[in-house]
Design a protein around this motif. Sequence first.
Motif, mmCIF file in Angstrom:
data_model
loop_
_atom_site.group_PDB
_atom_site.id
_atom_site.type_symbol
_atom_site.label_atom_id
_atom_site.label_comp_id
_atom_site.label_asym_id
_atom_site.label_seq_id
_atom_site.Cartn_x
_atom_site.Cartn_y
_atom_site.Cartn_z
ATOM 1 N N LEU A 1 0.822 -1.212 0.000
ATOM 2 C CA LEU A 1 0.000 0.000 0.000
ATOM 3 C C LEU A 1 0.857 1.264 0.000
ATOM 4 O O LEU A 1 0.560 2.228 -0.706
ATOM 5 C CB LEU A 1 -0.942 -0.012 1.206
ATOM 6 C CG LEU A 1 -2.017 -1.101 1.209
ATOM 7 C CD1 LEU A 1 -2.759 -1.125 2.536
ATOM 8 C CD2 LEU A 1 -2.992 -0.908 0.055
ATOM 9 N N ILE A 2 1.928 1.246 0.784
ATOM 10 C CA ILE A 2 2.817 2.412 0.831
ATOM 11 C C ILE A 2 3.471 2.631 -0.526
ATOM 12 O O ILE A 2 3.593 3.774 -0.998
ATOM 13 C CB ILE A 2 3.879 2.231 1.940
ATOM 14 C CG1 ILE A 2 3.216 2.314 3.320
ATOM 15 C CG2 ILE A 2 4.982 3.277 1.814
ATOM 16 C CD1 ILE A 2 4.148 1.984 4.473
ATOM 17 N N SER A 3 3.888 1.557 -1.179
ATOM 18 C CA SER A 3 4.524 1.703 -2.491
ATOM 19 C C SER A 3 3.555 2.302 -3.499
ATOM 20 O O SER A 3 3.952 3.099 -4.359
ATOM 21 C CB SER A 3 5.042 0.350 -2.989
ATOM 22 O OG SER A 3 4.017 -0.431 -3.588
ATOM 23 N N ASN A 4 2.281 1.947 -3.385
ATOM 24 C CA ASN A 4 1.301 2.477 -4.325
ATOM 25 C C ASN A 4 1.057 3.966 -4.092
ATOM 26 O O ASN A 4 0.989 4.752 -5.045
ATOM 27 C CB ASN A 4 -0.024 1.722 -4.203
ATOM 28 C CG ASN A 4 -1.030 2.168 -5.242
ATOM 29 O OD1 ASN A 4 -0.945 1.807 -6.413
ATOM 30 N ND2 ASN A 4 -1.987 2.991 -4.833
ATOM 31 N N VAL A 5 0.931 4.363 -2.814
ATOM 32 C CA VAL A 5 0.722 5.792 -2.511
ATOM 33 C C VAL A 5 1.935 6.604 -2.955
ATOM 34 O O VAL A 5 1.799 7.681 -3.565
ATOM 35 C CB VAL A 5 0.442 6.004 -1.016
ATOM 36 C CG1 VAL A 5 0.420 7.493 -0.679
ATOM 37 C CG2 VAL A 5 -0.890 5.372 -0.627
ATOM 38 N N ASN A 6 3.140 6.108 -2.648
ATOM 39 C CA ASN A 6 4.350 6.824 -3.078
ATOM 40 C C ASN A 6 4.390 6.982 -4.591
ATOM 41 O O ASN A 6 4.817 8.025 -5.114
ATOM 42 C CB ASN A 6 5.596 6.078 -2.601
ATOM 43 C CG ASN A 6 5.888 6.311 -1.129
ATOM 44 O OD1 ASN A 6 5.514 7.338 -0.575
ATOM 45 N ND2 ASN A 6 6.558 5.368 -0.492
ATOM 46 N N PRO B 1 11.970 3.147 -9.820
ATOM 47 C CA PRO B 1 10.870 2.288 -10.288
ATOM 48 C C PRO B 1 10.764 0.978 -9.516
ATOM 49 O O PRO B 1 9.673 0.409 -9.406
ATOM 50 C CB PRO B 1 11.243 2.036 -11.758
ATOM 51 C CG PRO B 1 12.093 3.199 -12.149
ATOM 52 C CD PRO B 1 12.867 3.556 -10.916
ATOM 53 N N GLU B 2 11.872 0.514 -8.963
ATOM 54 C CA GLU B 2 11.854 -0.748 -8.212
ATOM 55 C C GLU B 2 11.069 -0.636 -6.913
ATOM 56 O O GLU B 2 10.689 -1.656 -6.308
ATOM 57 C CB GLU B 2 13.289 -1.211 -7.900
ATOM 58 C CG GLU B 2 14.091 -1.665 -9.119
ATOM 59 C CD GLU B 2 14.538 -0.502 -10.002
ATOM 60 O OE1 GLU B 2 14.694 0.631 -9.465
ATOM 61 O OE2 GLU B 2 14.716 -0.713 -11.211
ATOM 62 N N ASP B 3 10.816 0.599 -6.471
ATOM 63 C CA ASP B 3 10.084 0.795 -5.220
ATOM 64 C C ASP B 3 8.580 0.574 -5.386
ATOM 65 O O ASP B 3 7.844 0.517 -4.394
ATOM 66 C CB ASP B 3 10.313 2.213 -4.679
ATOM 67 C CG ASP B 3 11.756 2.441 -4.254
ATOM 68 O OD1 ASP B 3 12.425 1.454 -3.922
ATOM 69 O OD2 ASP B 3 12.199 3.605 -4.266
ATOM 70 N N TYR B 4 8.120 0.482 -6.620
ATOM 71 C CA TYR B 4 6.696 0.344 -6.896
ATOM 72 C C TYR B 4 6.342 -1.113 -7.144
ATOM 73 O O TYR B 4 6.944 -1.775 -7.996
ATOM 74 C CB TYR B 4 6.318 1.198 -8.112
ATOM 75 C CG TYR B 4 4.896 1.057 -8.588
ATOM 76 C CD1 TYR B 4 3.834 1.164 -7.698
ATOM 77 C CD2 TYR B 4 4.606 0.840 -9.932
ATOM 78 C CE1 TYR B 4 2.518 1.055 -8.130
ATOM 79 C CE2 TYR B 4 3.297 0.730 -10.380
ATOM 80 C CZ TYR B 4 2.258 0.839 -9.481
ATOM 81 O OH TYR B 4 0.960 0.729 -9.911
#
Length: 473
Positions: A268-273, A282-285
């Motif tokens: 969820l955090i990756s999506n909000v970020n 891009p790897e954070d998503y």
Amino acid sequence: MAERLSNDFQLVEVGRKDPQKTAADVRKNEFKEIYAPFKQDEASAQAHRCLACGNPYCEWRCPVHNYIPNWLKLATEGNIMEAVELCHSTNSLPEVCGRVCPQDRLCEGSCTLGEGGFGAVTIGSVEKYITDTAFAMGWRPDMSKVVWTDKKVAIIGAGPAGLACADILVRNGVKPVVFDKNPEIGGLLTFGIPEFKLEKHVMSRRREVFSDMGVEFQLNTEVGTDVTIDQLLSEYDAVFMGMGTYTYMTGGIPGEDLPGVHAALDFLISNVNHCLGYEKSPEDYTSMEGKRVIVLGGGDTAMDCNRTSIRQNAESVICAYRRDEANMPGSKREVVNAKEEGVQFLFNRQPVAIVGEDKVEGIKLVTTRMGEPDANGRRRPEVVAGSEEIVPADAVLIAFGFRPSPAEWFDRCKIDTDDGGRVIAPAESRYPYQASNEKIFAGGDMVRGSDLVVTAIDEGRKAAEGILDYLDV
């Protein structure tokens, strides 16, 4: 429905009416709040349904004990400025609670009209209407009568508990300085809850309001890295900890370490970020596009994962929960929304293994039936023998809940925790929510365990009262 009583009078029955909801085929493609705001006549008509019970069950069921019948009456009269003052007298973030509280099992779940089968008053939607309308009209808290002291308090965490604590302190002339590792306030309100439940301009506006009141924010600042706890203890008169719960609970089943298995909160955090442009690479998503997704869990976090995966264009989304639908801990409203958007539910299914060689290929489930109640009164799921099945999947999201993450400096600062890692800061003590280190207070999820936004607000406010007594101001 209207019944003719005479030539001059009619009895008109006004039923419950929720705000207009964006159609599922539209909303599942966008990260926007799905409920339209009430118009003035809609809010007035729905608020007017309140029976003004002599013993308002809605008020007592609310963790912050909002004066619900009172501000509903003010809303019917169009007295928005007085209504919003009353909202803020018990709640530091009413515009947030109007959006994300599970009203169906709190205030609205206790409404006399609802109990009688007539449909509960739409309390949450009216609360949202009052606060949003008042802000649009220019309302801001009146700080003109505040007598400032020379005291200042460091607040660790800009989530609901920390913000609520800051709200009470600043209104009593104590300077709060809020430290948070994120670039915006809100904690999981901003970085965990998806925009289809809470658009982020709500929190940025609240940051402006608090800043104008005198709250100072030091964001992108992590205590223990960018500033030490020793600095805070030496430079401030007290410290409040409201760091929440971020460590996800595992199921202890084989295959949880396979590629394709994700913690709900990280997802969820990756999506909000990603949506807000805060991702560092891009790897954070984490995207579920084109994948067969299985979400494990039955709470609101699981529903957030379900509905976010749908919006990321997953091929399919299945939510597996070990109890039946009646025993799901999440909001019934969120389950309905998820179903409308295309989420499939497998109730009475318990995961026993995640299967795959080099990545997730499926999940092994067993069927359960509801047994006798446990210590909390919830019926226990019992495994049905010979009921194993494997459901194909490309990704698994684990939403079993969260637990505290005690900081490495807790021991050095003599901050006691229980066996679950929760900070021991009793509500019933000389100074409410004071930790074992007398200069440190704590509240919210890191004290009570993962819970609701409104309970964190309540504890942050009560801890602030304890701090004021401790500081003798």
